[in-house]
Design a protein around this motif. Structure first.
Motif, PDB file in Angstrom:
ATOM      1  N   GLN A  90      65.516  80.035 -13.630  1.00  7.77           N
ATOM      2  CA  GLN A  90      65.853  78.613 -13.606  1.00  7.77           C
ATOM      3  C   GLN A  90      64.738  77.801 -12.940  1.00  7.77           C
ATOM      4  O   GLN A  90      64.422  76.685 -13.367  1.00  7.77           O
ATOM      5  CB  GLN A  90      67.174  78.389 -12.871  1.00  7.77           C
ATOM      6  N   ARG A  91      64.154  78.358 -11.881  1.00  8.96           N
ATOM      7  CA  ARG A  91      63.046  77.655 -11.221  1.00  8.96           C
ATOM      8  C   ARG A  91      61.859  77.492 -12.166  1.00  8.96           C
ATOM      9  O   ARG A  91      61.244  76.425 -12.246  1.00  8.96           O
ATOM     10  CB  ARG A  91      62.621  78.418  -9.955  1.00  8.96           C
ATOM     11  N   PRO A 103      62.835  64.153 -17.460  1.00  7.45           N
ATOM     12  CA  PRO A 103      63.359  63.632 -16.191  1.00  7.45           C
ATOM     13  C   PRO A 103      64.288  64.628 -15.493  1.00  7.45           C
ATOM     14  O   PRO A 103      65.030  65.362 -16.151  1.00  7.45           O
ATOM     15  CB  PRO A 103      64.127  62.369 -16.607  1.00  7.45           C
ATOM     16  N   LEU A 104      64.255  64.624 -14.158  1.00 13.97           N
ATOM     17  CA  LEU A 104      65.086  65.536 -13.379  1.00 13.97           C
ATOM     18  C   LEU A 104      66.565  65.278 -13.614  1.00 13.97           C
ATOM     19  O   LEU A 104      67.361  66.210 -13.686  1.00 13.97           O
ATOM     20  CB  LEU A 104      64.749  65.407 -11.892  1.00 13.97           C
ATOM     21  N   ASP A 105      66.963  64.006 -13.737  1.00 15.06           N
ATOM     22  CA  ASP A 105      68.388  63.724 -13.916  1.00 15.06           C
ATOM     23  C   ASP A 105      68.908  64.323 -15.223  1.00 15.06           C
ATOM     24  O   ASP A 105      70.054  64.787 -15.302  1.00 15.06           O
ATOM     25  CB  ASP A 105      68.650  62.215 -13.869  1.00 15.06           C
ATOM     26  N   THR A 109      71.881  67.093 -15.414  1.00 13.18           N
ATOM     27  CA  THR A 109      73.025  66.811 -16.276  1.00 13.18           C
ATOM     28  C   THR A 109      73.256  67.960 -17.254  1.00 13.18           C
ATOM     29  O   THR A 109      74.408  68.341 -17.528  1.00 13.18           O
ATOM     30  CB  THR A 109      72.806  65.503 -17.051  1.00 13.18           C
ATOM     31  N   ALA A 110      72.185  68.531 -17.770  1.00 17.34           N
ATOM     32  CA  ALA A 110      72.316  69.659 -18.692  1.00 17.34           C
ATOM     33  C   ALA A 110      72.994  70.837 -18.007  1.00 17.34           C
ATOM     34  O   ALA A 110      73.863  71.501 -18.598  1.00 17.34           O
ATOM     35  CB  ALA A 110      70.937  70.062 -19.210  1.00 17.34           C
ATOM     36  N   TYR A 111      72.616  71.122 -16.766  1.00 16.87           N
ATOM     37  CA  TYR A 111      73.256  72.224 -16.036  1.00 16.87           C
ATOM     38  C   TYR A 111      74.730  71.926 -15.795  1.00 16.87           C
ATOM     39  O   TYR A 111      75.581  72.812 -15.918  1.00 16.87           O
ATOM     40  CB  TYR A 111      72.541  72.462 -14.707  1.00 16.87           C
ATOM     41  N   HIS A 112      75.058  70.692 -15.454  1.00 12.91           N
ATOM     42  CA  HIS A 112      76.457  70.338 -15.199  1.00 12.91           C
ATOM     43  C   HIS A 112      77.291  70.462 -16.479  1.00 12.91           C
ATOM     44  O   HIS A 112      78.432  70.941 -16.444  1.00 12.91           O
ATOM     45  CB  HIS A 112      76.541  68.919 -14.642  1.00 12.91           C
ATOM     46  N   LEU A 113      76.720  70.010 -17.619  1.00 13.51           N
ATOM     47  CA  LEU A 113      77.440  70.153 -18.881  1.00 13.51           C
ATOM     48  C   LEU A 113      77.678  71.623 -19.216  1.00 13.51           C
ATOM     49  O   LEU A 113      78.765  72.003 -19.652  1.00 13.51           O
ATOM     50  CB  LEU A 113      76.642  69.494 -20.011  1.00 13.51           C
ATOM     51  N   GLN A 147      73.920  76.135  -5.812  1.00 16.39           N
ATOM     52  CA  GLN A 147      72.661  76.879  -5.763  1.00 16.39           C
ATOM     53  C   GLN A 147      71.722  76.452  -6.893  1.00 16.39           C
ATOM     54  O   GLN A 147      70.514  76.275  -6.682  1.00 16.39           O
ATOM     55  CB  GLN A 147      72.935  78.384  -5.878  1.00 16.39           C
ATOM     56  N   LEU A 148      72.279  76.295  -8.084  1.00 16.09           N
ATOM     57  CA  LEU A 148      71.459  75.884  -9.217  1.00 16.09           C
ATOM     58  C   LEU A 148      70.856  74.501  -8.992  1.00 16.09           C
ATOM     59  O   LEU A 148      69.665  74.280  -9.240  1.00 16.09           O
ATOM     60  CB  LEU A 148      72.294  75.880 -10.499  1.00 16.09           C
ATOM     61  N   THR A 149      71.660  73.568  -8.523  1.00 11.63           N
ATOM     62  CA  THR A 149      71.170  72.213  -8.280  1.00 11.63           C
ATOM     63  C   THR A 149      70.034  72.229  -7.268  1.00 11.63           C
ATOM     64  O   THR A 149      68.998  71.564  -7.445  1.00 11.63           O
ATOM     65  CB  THR A 149      72.308  71.316  -7.793  1.00 11.63           C
ATOM     66  N   SER A 150      70.215  72.991  -6.210  1.00 11.90           N
ATOM     67  CA  SER A 150      69.192  73.060  -5.161  1.00 11.90           C
ATOM     68  C   SER A 150      67.916  73.723  -5.676  1.00 11.90           C
ATOM     69  O   SER A 150      66.802  73.202  -5.483  1.00 11.90           O
ATOM     70  CB  SER A 150      69.741  73.836  -3.965  1.00 11.90           C
ATOM     71  N   ALA A 151      68.041  74.870  -6.351  1.00  9.63           N
ATOM     72  CA  ALA A 151      66.863  75.610  -6.825  1.00  9.63           C
ATOM     73  C   ALA A 151      66.098  74.826  -7.881  1.00  9.63           C
ATOM     74  O   ALA A 151      64.862  74.746  -7.847  1.00  9.63           O
ATOM     75  CB  ALA A 151      67.290  76.969  -7.377  1.00  9.63           C
TER      76      ALA A 151
END
Length: 419
Positions: A90-91, A103-105, A109-113, A147-151
């Motif tokens: 993921q990193r 863009p980071l957002d 958003t893709a990870y959240h979906l 963890q995903l959001t942070s990494a």
């Protein structure tokens, strides 16, 4: 089927069950189908993903979605947070998207979906007796999402910081000083110049994805440049000094001693394979003070290589010595070009001569390349000999014809407007 507490083995080692089935095995079995649904939704709801090249969507994006889904299954099965190593992919993906300008957002958003769709798949048939397992599964997935959001955020921001520092910091100043021959500027640049540089002029072919409309073309160009840079950086053991755009540019590779020429040829071939585009390059190994002249010189060699129809690869002056000399302005060059002037009004004869010589005087190969009968090649060669007085079958005439075509190509190139 409804699951009750007795269906699984008792105790802390019991698998989490939701919807009457063990969560992890069910999710792993559904990964291919669910991954396609996640990718389809990303394309439908996030314009930046819809604009990505189709190769990237089917490759990098689909791969990272499947990796995430399998990681969800592992986390739920082992009932623990993800390890640091399990987040490496993921990193790396986040760093690549940063280099492509996504863009980071949109990435978050893709990870959240993806997480939401994963949970919907798991919990759609949850029953009242499974509340404890549902709560525990939610807790594990929430930890993983954090963890995903942070990494992902950290890797993305780190990549952007590196890119910004390379573009605006000391390395940019060092390259500018080297290219202009600014000796005092080398001292002010920050990084110390290397003892030697492999000065390369590179020319890129276009990737098919660069023809796609919208932002996909820009992303394909960034991906092409990024992959070439990565190959160069691996070879140098540090970030190479580069000034590249969609068509190519200049590369300065720091080296401690002149590398074998074959090694540089392998480097260029590897960069071309990595970027999936043809790369034509010319190079020389010089001291810092000689960089400006070497860059100008290698750019001329690339022009000669391209104008004479040679294939991709790495070239040096000795590879194109005659063509290079004939491309220089002179009375002799103009005279040589006039040798094939009688063919200007017969483009089919001129093209046949170029193809015939390019095929090593093999009439059958030339006929196949021209999609005509070998007898037609013979006829045209005889016509060329009558019009020019030169026949490829005579060794002296053959040398003059080759030189004449090179001189003509050089004159045509010189007459073209510079972009």
């Amino acid at each position: 089927m409804t699951h009750d507490k007795e269906a699984g083995p008792p105790g802390p080692g019991r698998a989490l069950w939701i919807g009457g089935r063990p969560v992890a095995p069910y999710l792993r079995a559904r990964v291919p189908v669910l991954a396609r649904r996640v990718v389809d939704r990303l394309l439908a709801e996030l314009p930046v993903y819809a604009g990505l090249p189709s190769e990237e969507v089917a490759g990098d994006i689909a791969d990272i979605v499947q990796h995430n889904l399998r990681l969800f299954a592992d986390v739920v099965e082992h009932r623990r947070p993800a390890t640091d190593a399990e987040l490496d992919q993921q990193r790396d993906s986040a760093a690549q998207r940063a280099e492509e300008g996504v863009p980071l957002d949109a990435i978050l958003t893709a990870y959240h979906l993806g997480t939401a769709m994963c949970w919907d798949e798991i919990s759609a048939e949850a029953g009242p007796g499974e509340l404890a397992d549902v709560q525990e599964a939610v807790a594990h997935i929430m930890v993983l999402q954090r963890q995903l959001t942070s990494a992902v955020s950290a890797a993305y921001l780190e990549a952007r910081q590196i890119l910004d520092s390379q573009e605006h910091g000391g390395r940019h100043a060092l390259m500018a000083a080297l290219l202009t021959g600014d000796a005092p500027g080398l001292l002010r640049a920050g990084p110390r110049p290397a003892a030697l540089y492999a000065a390369l002029t590179v020319s890129f072919g276009a990737h098919p994805d660069e023809a796609e409309p919208g932002p996909g073309a820009r992303i394909a160009t960034r991906r092409k440049i990024r992959r070439v840079r990565a190959a160069l950086d691996r070879y140098a053991g540090e970030p190479a000094l580069t000034a590249l755009d969609s068509e190519g540019g200049t590369v300065l590779l720091p080296v401690a001693a002149p590398p074998p020429w074959e090694e540089l040829c392998v480097l260029i071939d590897g960069a071309a394979r990595s970027a999936s585009v043809p790369v034509t390059a010319a190079g020389d190994v010089v001291e810092p003070a000689a960089v400006p002249g070497a860059v100008a010189h290698t750019a001329e060699i690339v022009d000669v290589v391209r104008s004479t129809g040679r294939g991709p690869g790495l070239y040096r002056l000795s590879d194109v010595l005659l063509d290079y000399q004939l491309s220089r302005p002179s009375v002799a060059r103009d005279g040589l070009a006039r040798l094939v002037a009688p063919l200007e009004s017969r483009p089919e004869l001129l093209h046949t001569l170029e193809t015939y010589l390019g095929c090593g005087l093999d009439r059958r190969s030339a006929a196949a390349a021209l999609h005509i009968h070998p007898n037609t090649v013979d006829y045209r060669i005889r016509r060329i000999a009558r019009l020019t007085g030169l026949s490829p079958s005579r060794p002296t005439d053959l040398q003059h014809l080759n030189a004449a075509l090179v001189a003509r190509s050089s004159l045509l190139g010189a007459s073209q407007p510079q972009s």
